[in-house]
Design an enzyme around this catalytic site. Sequence first.
Site, PDB file in Angstrom:
ATOM      1  N   SER A  81      -0.313  -4.799  -2.450  1.00 57.56           N
ATOM      2  CA  SER A  81      -0.009  -6.195  -2.761  1.00 57.56           C
ATOM      3  C   SER A  81       1.229  -6.314  -3.642  1.00 57.56           C
ATOM      4  CB  SER A  81      -1.173  -6.842  -3.502  1.00 57.56           C
ATOM      5  OG  SER A  81      -2.335  -6.803  -2.720  1.00 57.56           O
TER       6      SER A  81
HETATM    7  N1  SAH Z   1      -5.733  -2.403  -3.413  1.00 59.08           N
HETATM    8  C1  SAH Z   1      -4.775  -1.680  -2.588  1.00 59.08           C
HETATM    9  C2  SAH Z   1      -4.206  -2.488  -1.441  1.00 59.08           C
HETATM   10  C3  SAH Z   1      -5.217  -2.964  -0.530  1.00 59.08           C
HETATM   11  S1  SAH Z   1      -4.753  -3.206   1.141  1.00 59.08           S
HETATM   12  C4  SAH Z   1      -3.641  -1.128  -3.405  1.00 59.08           C
HETATM   13  O1  SAH Z   1      -3.580  -1.377  -4.623  1.00 59.08           O
HETATM   14  O2  SAH Z   1      -2.805  -0.441  -2.836  1.00 59.08           O
HETATM   15  C5  SAH Z   1      -6.420  -3.377   1.702  1.00 59.08           C
HETATM   16  C6  SAH Z   1      -7.122  -2.072   1.882  1.00 59.08           C
HETATM   17  O3  SAH Z   1      -8.482  -2.379   2.208  1.00 59.08           O
HETATM   18  C7  SAH Z   1      -6.584  -1.234   3.023  1.00 59.08           C
HETATM   19  O4  SAH Z   1      -6.302   0.050   2.584  1.00 59.08           O
HETATM   20  C8  SAH Z   1      -7.739  -1.235   4.030  1.00 59.08           C
HETATM   21  O5  SAH Z   1      -7.822  -0.053   4.782  1.00 59.08           O
HETATM   22  C9  SAH Z   1      -8.943  -1.418   3.130  1.00 59.08           C
HETATM   23  N2  SAH Z   1     -10.157  -1.947   3.751  1.00 59.08           N
HETATM   24  C10 SAH Z   1     -10.264  -2.864   4.741  1.00 59.08           C
HETATM   25  N3  SAH Z   1     -11.563  -3.109   5.025  1.00 59.08           N
HETATM   26  C11 SAH Z   1     -12.295  -2.325   4.189  1.00 59.08           C
HETATM   27  C12 SAH Z   1     -13.693  -2.109   3.984  1.00 59.08           C
HETATM   28  N4  SAH Z   1     -14.624  -2.767   4.728  1.00 59.08           N
HETATM   29  N5  SAH Z   1     -14.074  -1.237   3.042  1.00 59.08           N
HETATM   30  C13 SAH Z   1     -13.177  -0.561   2.296  1.00 59.08           C
HETATM   31  N6  SAH Z   1     -11.840  -0.711   2.443  1.00 59.08           N
HETATM   32  C14 SAH Z   1     -11.396  -1.579   3.370  1.00 59.08           C
END
Ligand code: SAH
Length: 232
Positions: A81
């Site tokens: 983000s």
């Molecule tokens: N917080 C992260 C960015 C998040 S992007 C950072 O600081 O870099 C969103 C992330 O959520 C992605 O890596 C995606 O693979 C993950 N994601 C999506 N659905 C999910 C789920 N059901 N459980 C765990 N992770 C998930």
Amino acid sequence: MRLLFIILLFLTGTAFCQNKDSYDAARQRMVEQQIVARGISDYATLKAMRKVPRHLFVPPSVAGQAYNDWPLPIGYNQTISQPFIVAYMTELSRPAKNKRALEIGTGSGYQAAVLAEIVDTVYTIEIVPELARESAARLKVLGYENIIVRYGDGYKGWPEHAPFEIIIVTAAADHIPQPLKEQLTEGGRLVMPVGNPATVQELIVLTKRKGKITEQRLEPVRFVPLKRLKEK
Ligand code: SAH
């Protein structure tokens, strides 16, 4: 030969320091211009944002953009983000030293690291196995011993370690998963983008007081969708 080696070491050393210094300077500018200027005032959040080396959480090809005012690709169709959003979600979660946090969507591990600078322990779940592995390795190298990364579907939370004072979901869905509501402590806060996962969502803060849940709707945001693992 030895002299050449020493000269080389000196040159790479200064190049590295300059690089590090310029990343540090860019990070301090980021906090002032993108985060303080837009109203984030929680001291612990600002301190964490000033400290965590965001450029080490993105692929080397985009490290030069790590402190810019936008999200960046981290591979596997996922993104880290925008810095402001990380700071905003952190502040909204009311982080404090004695709290335990659950994050859904580890991605690069950056949001987890920012939280871990403040809270007691961060439990974080990532659904893309490669990202879970990479971020666990990165956080270990950076010395974050209070972050526990696990591969899996975060929809169900982490019952073995529940309840949590803080739950941050960094992927979007059209509703807040019921298991996450249940894993929030009394007085706990859950922050999550809720709305159409394909377009725009709203940042929601959910609080639990005397067992009663209240919801606050804030800014429009854009996150990648919360995925689900198929039940076997
Ligand atoms: N917080 C992260 C960015 C998040 S992007 C950072 O600081 O870099 C969103 C992330 O959520 C992605 O890596 C995606 O693979 C993950 N994601 C999506 N659905 C999910 C789920 N059901 N459980 C765990 N992770 C998930």
